[in-house]
Design an enzyme around this catalytic site. Structure first.
Site: not given
Length: 537
Positions: A327-330, A354
């Protein structure tokens, strides 16, 4: 010497006209106390005035963490550039920032999150800006909106289309922040920062570098301060040499509606039987069909919406671990969380900053992405970022454009139309009352994903709804599967603004999808990676 100062003192360091970069992802990692102090200082003194704020991912939410709404004040905020924005239900009062944006009070932009992080990196290295193909033929492209969210932004472009080496590229000039406001868990007396209670690192390091390398200041909000020398060097994610001031908020929330959950920060691992499996409903039917598009051994990105339930489908089927979620948050691996905790994961394998996660996405290093749609256009384009009649319900694109720009396989999921009353009976789908709002439209209001570009690049695009499955081909959108119990003409063709192409081998969706029982799902194994066919550029 300690760098600890009060929030009021820190707010007093921000000059009029400053460019301020804020690290956050909705409630996750939001330096809310600092933003509140800036708003309170303005109310008391009229300063700082006319600041520009950069938000690679949204700052704040609609559930107790105001974030950017603290500073959404006329005279204080002159311009805002965000990867996404706080959103809320249509029944609620719009966030203050949305009132400023839709009221055309300030120029407002929606730049894809990955590109915004890239712009910070370029500013830090004193390079001119970002040259990218991410966003071509979408709302990011200056041939469309050029990232502008309102009329004032249209008058002040932030992106150009340029020719380079015989190809079209988008060029984003670097923006230099004078102030970076970041967040961590612990600071020592020298300003070294660790993130042991955080659900993600986000992009604090890159934002700090951009400000500090250009003569600016870095303010870190933390939960606590510890003695110099007490932090393990390998745990420090932002070194003290980049941090000028530290503000303490012992009550900062880990994420939206979550004071602290050690499973989110990877300090403990939750038993798998503690994760809620989705109840049987239409959304679960869709998520089950999406799951059938996956391969064991693959790395798959997840977006908000119906697709966020797919990891729980695999959990229910005994297939947890067959797919690595990113996921983009990491967060990498584990079980991505739902609802207010979306953007976090429990039992993660690792946390990437990120900006590096977005490098992974922009370069299509992953195998597939599972995303939602608001509208699908005749050319296969998708809108997730704008609905004029409900502007503050959509949060902007976030990392959607970065993720989809080159993704090899994308599965979009959603309801076929809006407002239909549906039921499931005897392994069949029933339409009790048809929806009033069509979602398959001749032209989407906002092009967040370009169907034309996907065809040019040979991307594998699938659309999964409760009543059918469709594929994007060079000839158009092709209907490949239809749900049992559905009338092709009345429930599908008549409910689309454009004519769908019917596949010669049109199939019926598996009836087991419409049954409240496990599927016995088995995922095919992804082929082992080799260098054969690798692209050398």
């Amino acid at each position: 010497m300690t760098k600890h100062i009060s929030p009021t003192e820190a707010a007093g360091l921000i000059p009029d006209g400053a460019v301020v970069s804020v690290s956050s992802s909705s409630g996750l990692g939001c330096p809310d106390l600092m933003l509140r102090a800036i708003g309170e200082r303005f109310e008391a003194t009229g300063h700082p005035r006319d600041i520009t704020t950069l938000h690679p991912i949204a700052a704040g939410d609609m559930s107790g963490i105001k974030g950017v709404d603290h500073i959404a004040k006329k005279g204080l905020l002159a311009k805002v550039i965000g990867g996404s924005y706080p959103s809320g239900p249509s029944s609620s009062e719009p966030p203050l920032i949305w009132q400023m944006v839709t009221g055309n009070e300030i120029p407002a932009y929606n730049i894809p999150s990955g590109i915004l992080f890239d712009m910070h990196r370029e500013a830090a290295a004193k390079r001119p800006g970002v040259l990218t193909k991410v966003g071509l033929d979408t709302f990011v492209d200056p041939s469309r909106e050029g990232c502008a969210m309102n009329g004032k932004a249209m008058a002040e472009p932030v992106v150009k289309k340029v020719a380079f080496e015989g190809e079209d590229w988008l060029y984003f000039p670097a923006i230099v922040p004078q102030v970076a406001i970041i967040r961590a868990t612990t600071a020592d007396e020298r300003g070294n920062l660790t993130y042991e209670h955080e659900g993600a690192y986000l992009g604090g390091l890159d934002q700090a570098l951009a400000a500090r390398n250009n003569g600016g200041i870095v303010i870190a909000q933390v939960k606590r301060i510890t003695k110099d020398g007490s932090l393990r060097p390998h745990d420090v994610r932002v070194p003290g040499m980049l941090v000028d001031y530290v503000v303490v908020d012992p009550d900062q929330k880990q994420t939206t509606q979550t004071p602290y959950d050690p499973a989110i920060s990877g300090e403990i691992m939750r038993p798998l039987d503690t994760f809620r499996v989705p109840e049987f409903n239409i959304q679960k039917v869709i998520a089950r069909r999406v799951a059938r598009e996956l391969e064991a051994g693959s790395c798959v990105n997840l977006g908000f919406g119906i697709s966020a339930n797919v990891p729980r489908i695999l959990l229910e089927e005994g297939l947890h671990g067959d797919v690595t979620w990113v996921i983009e948050q990491g967060a990498v691996g584990g079980v991505p969380l739902l609802d207010f905790a979306f953007g976090c994961a429990s039992n993660a394998d690792a946390y990437m900053p990120s900006p590096y996660q977005f490098t992974y996405f922009q370069g299509a290093g992953f195998d597939a992405s599972l995303l939602s749609f608001l509208e699908i256009g005749r050319d296969g384009s998708v809108n997730v970022s704008k609905l004029s009649f409900r502007p503050h319900v959509t949060a902007g694109a976030g990392g959607f454009v970065d993720i989809t720009a080159r993704a090899r396989k994308i599965v979009f999921s959603g309801m076929f139309n809006a407002g239909a009353k549906l039921g499931v009976d005897n392994q069949k789908l029933t339409i009790e009352k048809e929806g009033k709002l069509k979602k398959l439209v001749n032209e989407v209001e906002h092009v967040t994903f370009s169907g034309r570009r996907a065809v040019e690049q040979g991307q594998d695009i699938t659309y999964v709804t409760e009543r059918c499955v469709m594929k994007l081909t060079p000839k158009g959108v092709v209907l490949t599967e239809i749900a049992p119990g559905i009338d092709l003409q009345a429930h599908i063709l008549d409910q689309s603004e454009f004519p769908l192409i019917i596949a010669d081998d049109l199939k019926t969706m598996d009836a087991s999808l419409f049954t409240d029982a496990p599927l016995g799902l088995v995922l095919p194994r992804k082929p082992q990676r080799t260098l054969e066919g690798a692209r050398h550029v």
